[in-house]
Write an enzyme that holds these catalytic residues in place. Structure first.
Site, PDB file in Angstrom:
ATOM      1  N   ASP A 100       0.863  -1.176   0.000  1.00  0.00           N
ATOM      2  CA  ASP A 100       0.000   0.000   0.000  1.00  0.00           C
ATOM      3  C   ASP A 100       0.906   1.235   0.000  1.00  0.00           C
ATOM      4  O   ASP A 100       1.600   1.496   0.992  1.00  0.00           O
ATOM      5  CB  ASP A 100      -0.898  -0.027   1.241  1.00  0.00           C
ATOM      6  N   HIS A 101       0.872   1.984  -1.099  1.00  0.00           N
ATOM      7  CA  HIS A 101       1.809   3.103  -1.251  1.00  0.00           C
ATOM      8  C   HIS A 101       1.476   4.276  -0.336  1.00  0.00           C
ATOM      9  O   HIS A 101       2.276   5.207  -0.200  1.00  0.00           O
ATOM     10  CB  HIS A 101       1.840   3.578  -2.707  1.00  0.00           C
TER      11      HIS A 101
END
Length: 463
Positions: free
Chosen positions: A433-434
């Site tokens: 998850d950036h």
């Protein structure tokens, strides 16, 4: 005196709001005892046996196998030959025992499905719960009528988890076309609104029995229907684990910005280490595999890179950092993909971790996992190498910051000690998850996992 009692789908816990009726164990006219299993229901979490809260004769089965029903839906009715028990009446003590003193602790209840539980040694039925549910339903209907008479909008019918999903995806529930029972907006309706896919005319369900499960259209419990002669396609109802997994994956794709990176590692030293460990008499009986070592490497690398063991709480506007590792292990089963969770995996020694992974994997494949076994994961590993696949881009489990995919181990030429040698090579693929993890942090985490596998002695610098 004969009374007709209705058995509804109870609250199964773990935030589950619906389940699929897989199979009836009883038929109309059968005599059932208290706590006798009458049906099997399936959720995204597990197969659950549904016990009867009454003793009597089955009067009617209200739902067909294969139908998805929300919590509180009437499933069957039972004719009970017993006088009604007053709300304030105390259950009679079993013969030979003293009646409970006023203010004494309540008798112990049997360990049965959530929402049920007759008193041990008593034939009293849970009338208070049943009547409370009936009152709640009647009260809800009356409230809607009052709102309508007052000219106030009633609003869409939607369960809290579905409302949260709509909020996360930015969907206006007032514009969503419903397909659930009695106007209920389902998770699939919200996801369909995001993708702007049209709703099929027969997708609406005016009652608990979906048109997709009517005779001639589909088989029970999500099994393929028999196609008419000459027809070259098969339609299978989307239900159970596959249905919930699809919804979760779409929600994950729309709510978490995915990024990925990969690393190919020479794991020959790890395989040599495993061979030595399997010869150790003190480790006999422990199923030590490359998956076990990768799992241990992940828990060790998370000590240095805790950002990958976190959760983005959209509603609270906070990042939740976990001080423990609940390691999910993706397992392909006949029911679909399940992710049982090894609780506190970071506190386990290698043999303990091997036993825990093996036990949960076997339970998932045999269909005996509990809802608790499949909840609470903080990071996940998926072993796609067992299918002969080298690499892939896994989708995050909703709510988690990272998932690591293991590819197949290949014997191939590789640079080793300034020469080309035949080595055992493994590719690791990390999706993250950036919002929580930037590319540099993900790369360093993956490099540390790879370093442990390529040089097991390097673990000393992490402990």
């Amino acid at each position: 005196m004969t009374t007709i009692e209705t058995v509804t789908l109870p609250d199964l816990g773990e935030g589950l709001t619906e389940s699929d009726l897989v199979e009836w164990v009883v038929a109309v006219g059968d005599t059932v005892a208290l706590n006798q299993v009458v049906a099997e229901v399936e959720t995204v979490k597990a197969l659950v046996q549904l016990p009867s809260p009454y003793a009597g004769v089955v009067a009617e089965l209200l739902v067909e196998p294969g139908v998805t029903v929300p919590v509180g839906t009437a499933l069957l009715t039972i004719a009970v030959e017993e006088p009604a028990v007053a709300e304030d009446a105390q259950p009679a003590a079993p013969e030979g025992t003293a009646a409970p003193e006023p203010g004494a602790a309540a008798p112990e209840r049997t360990a049965v499905l959530v929402g049920y539980g007759p008193l041990v040694g008593s034939s009293a039925r849970p009338l208070r719960r049943a009547r409370s549910a009936q009152w709640a339903a009647a009260h809800a209907g009356a409230q809607e009528a009052r709102l309508a008479l007052a000219g106030r909008p009633i609003g869409p019918k939607v369960l809290p988890p579905v409302r949260k999903l709509a909020h996360d995806l930015g969907v206006d529930l007032n514009k969503v076309e419903w397909s659930g029972t009695d106007g209920m907006i389902t998770r699939e309706d919200v996801l369909r609104a995001v993708s702007s896919a049209p709703v099929a005319p027969d997708a609406r369900r005016p009652d608990a029995l979906s048109a997709a499960h009517r005779p001639g259209l589909a088989g029970p419990a999500g099994r393929p229907a028999e196609s008419p002669p000459g027809q070259r396609e098969t339609r299978t109802p989307v239900a159970g684990v596959r249905k919930q997994t699809a919804a979760a994956m779409v929600a994950s794709a729309f709510t978490a910005p995915h990024a990925s990176t990969s690393l190919t590692v020479d794991v020959t030293p790890t395989l040599e280490l495993l061979t030595e460990l399997r010869r150790d008499p003190s480790l006999e009986g422990h199923r030590l595999t490359i998956l076990t070592v990768v799992a241990k490497a992940v828990t060790l690398a998370l000590r240095v890179h805790p950002a990958l063991n976190a959760h983005w709480d959209e509603l609270a506007g906070e990042i939740v950092q976990y001080d423990y590792v609940h390691l999910g292990v993706a397992v392909a089963t006949p029911r679909g993909l399940l992710v049982p969770t090894v609780k506190d995996a970071d506190r386990m020694r290698l043999p303990e971790l091997a036993d825990a992974v093996a036990a949960l994997t076997e339970a998932a494949r045999s269909g005996t996992t509990t809802p608790g076994d499949l909840a609470g994961g903080t990071i996940t590993i998926t072993n796609i190498g067992v299918f002969g696949v080298d690499t892939g881009t896994p989708i995050l489990v909703p709510g988690q910051a990272a998932i690591l995919a293991m590819g197949a181990i290949r014997r191939q030429p590789w640079e080793f000690q300034d020469r080309v040698a035949l080595r055992s090579v493994l590719t690791l693929s990390l999706s993250f998850d950036h919002r929580l993890v930037d590319g540099a942090e993900a790369a360093r985490f993956l490099a540390d996992v790879g370093s442990i596998l390529a040089r097991p002695g390097s673990v000393l610098r992490m402990v």
